[in-house]
Motif scaffolding. Sequence first.
Motif, PDB file in Angstrom:
ATOM      1  N   PRO A 178       0.841  -1.203   0.000  1.00 30.54           N
ATOM      2  CA  PRO A 178       0.000   0.000   0.000  1.00 30.54           C
ATOM      3  C   PRO A 178       0.864   1.237   0.000  1.00 30.54           C
ATOM      4  CG  PRO A 178       0.097  -0.917   2.207  1.00 30.54           C
ATOM      5  CD  PRO A 178       0.880  -1.851   1.322  1.00 30.54           C
ATOM      6  N   VAL A 187      -7.332  -4.818   3.817  1.00 21.81           N
ATOM      7  CA  VAL A 187      -6.519  -5.994   3.524  1.00 21.81           C
ATOM      8  C   VAL A 187      -7.428  -7.131   3.085  1.00 21.81           C
ATOM      9  CG1 VAL A 187      -4.757  -7.574   4.396  1.00 21.81           C
ATOM     10  CG2 VAL A 187      -4.942  -5.263   5.355  1.00 21.81           C
ATOM     11  N   TYR A 198      -3.644  -5.588  -0.794  1.00 19.57           N
ATOM     12  CA  TYR A 198      -4.248  -4.388  -0.234  1.00 19.57           C
ATOM     13  C   TYR A 198      -5.058  -3.677  -1.314  1.00 19.57           C
ATOM     14  CZ  TYR A 198      -0.623  -5.258   3.241  1.00 19.57           C
ATOM     15  OH  TYR A 198       0.180  -5.849   4.174  1.00 19.57           O
TER      16      TYR A 198
END
Length: 488
Positions: A178, A187, A198
């Motif tokens: 991320p 998640v 992510y």
Amino acid sequence: MSDVPYRFDRTDEAASLQTRFAELGAGEETGLSTSVAGRLMLSRPQGKLTFAELRDSSGAIQLFAGSAFTARYDEFSRLSLGDWVGATGEVVRTRRGELSVKLREWVLLAKARRGFGDKWRGITDPDVRYRQRYVDLWANEPSRRVFALRSRTVSRIRAILELRGFVEVETPVLQLVPGGADARPFVTHHNTLDMDLYLRIAPELYLKRLVVGGMERVFEMARVFRNEGLSRRHNPEFTMLELYQAYADYNDMMVLVEELVSSLARELRGTTSLTYGGRPLDLSPPWRRASLSELVEEHIGVAVDIDTPVPQLAAIAADHGVPVSASWGAGKLLLEIYEKTTEAELWGPVFVCDYPKEVSPLARDHRSRPGLVERFEPIVAGRELGNAFSELVDADEQRARFEEQAARRAAGDTEATMVVDEDYLRALEYGLPPAAGLGIGIDRLVMLLGDVANIRDVIAFPTLRPESGLPGDGAQPGGAGEAEQPDR
């Protein structure tokens, strides 16, 4: 409902008939037959005559039915508000001046088994409006206008950028790392690869990879996801325009923002002099440019900047009710003071420029002010509309910034969410030319152009608590629910 047809041959929309026969006089007939379709949103039986309003996506037209000329007249007069109907008949204007379809034949296309609320007041309960947008859109004309405005806004942005040589691209929604913003990600897990992924919090690092690859002007209308609070300005799932331009800096982005927003106002609202929340707002360029420190001083009457000693900044923060963490440096303190005392007071439009390096891990160092970066946020009507900077292009410096973020996170700073993205660093080692980037929240831009105060009014299906009583609702009570979060 087994007798409902599979299709209906509609020849005209309501709006096209209203335009085409605008000059037809009261009591006149055309001798022309039309077929229209939509929902009945009003029905007034008057003995052997019934007047009904048929509404489609373009507008409304009256259906004029009579026992002497309408097939199954009694059945038609008993139709319910919200029923879908296909109607065929002659275009006429009644003696009272209402353009109408003199109904000859009709067919029920769908039965509305639930009511649509009061004709004149629409649906006023916000929980119903946000959960049941399919009801809200039919019952409330302002809602339809806002979503039409949103569609036109996105369409015009694409056209404007393409004329400037930008290429629209798509980047991954599921990401291994991320990055691109300070935010908590959602998640998920990929079963086949047996690994966590992510939902993106920003497309930034992938778009800049494309600039490294030689695509000098790129943009994306990106759906992004941030696992954070809800408020009148925040939704965990939202839309962001993000773009990057090689050989440009943050000054070029300021010009692009003011020209883009003012052009949208002129094209979609007819003027750059708008009213927002009852206050006048002039979006015509040029917009004011001022440093973050300068604006804080204007609003609290105390001179502060990146060189102000940390204890002094902490004391100023405490004097203004700003919570302070012992781990914060001067840059973080300065930003917190600005956000808690100044940002909401900036009616603007104004470009808040030159942010602390400490809170800007992807922006390039200011060319003349150590400790600052070349970053700005456009503030309009007291709200951040976007974020932009001269891009950090040095791979070694970027690694150091990532590692600093990782250290802060390890020390317990929950807002330091960026991790070391080795592939992005590798891309920088191939060479990223001087470049500038910009992100604009589409939802907030539509709120601005439409004079809308709540982000849920510009997102068709906003994120809400589970509704009590429905399958899979869990244990949460019904109700929209809001939990304020800071602007980031």
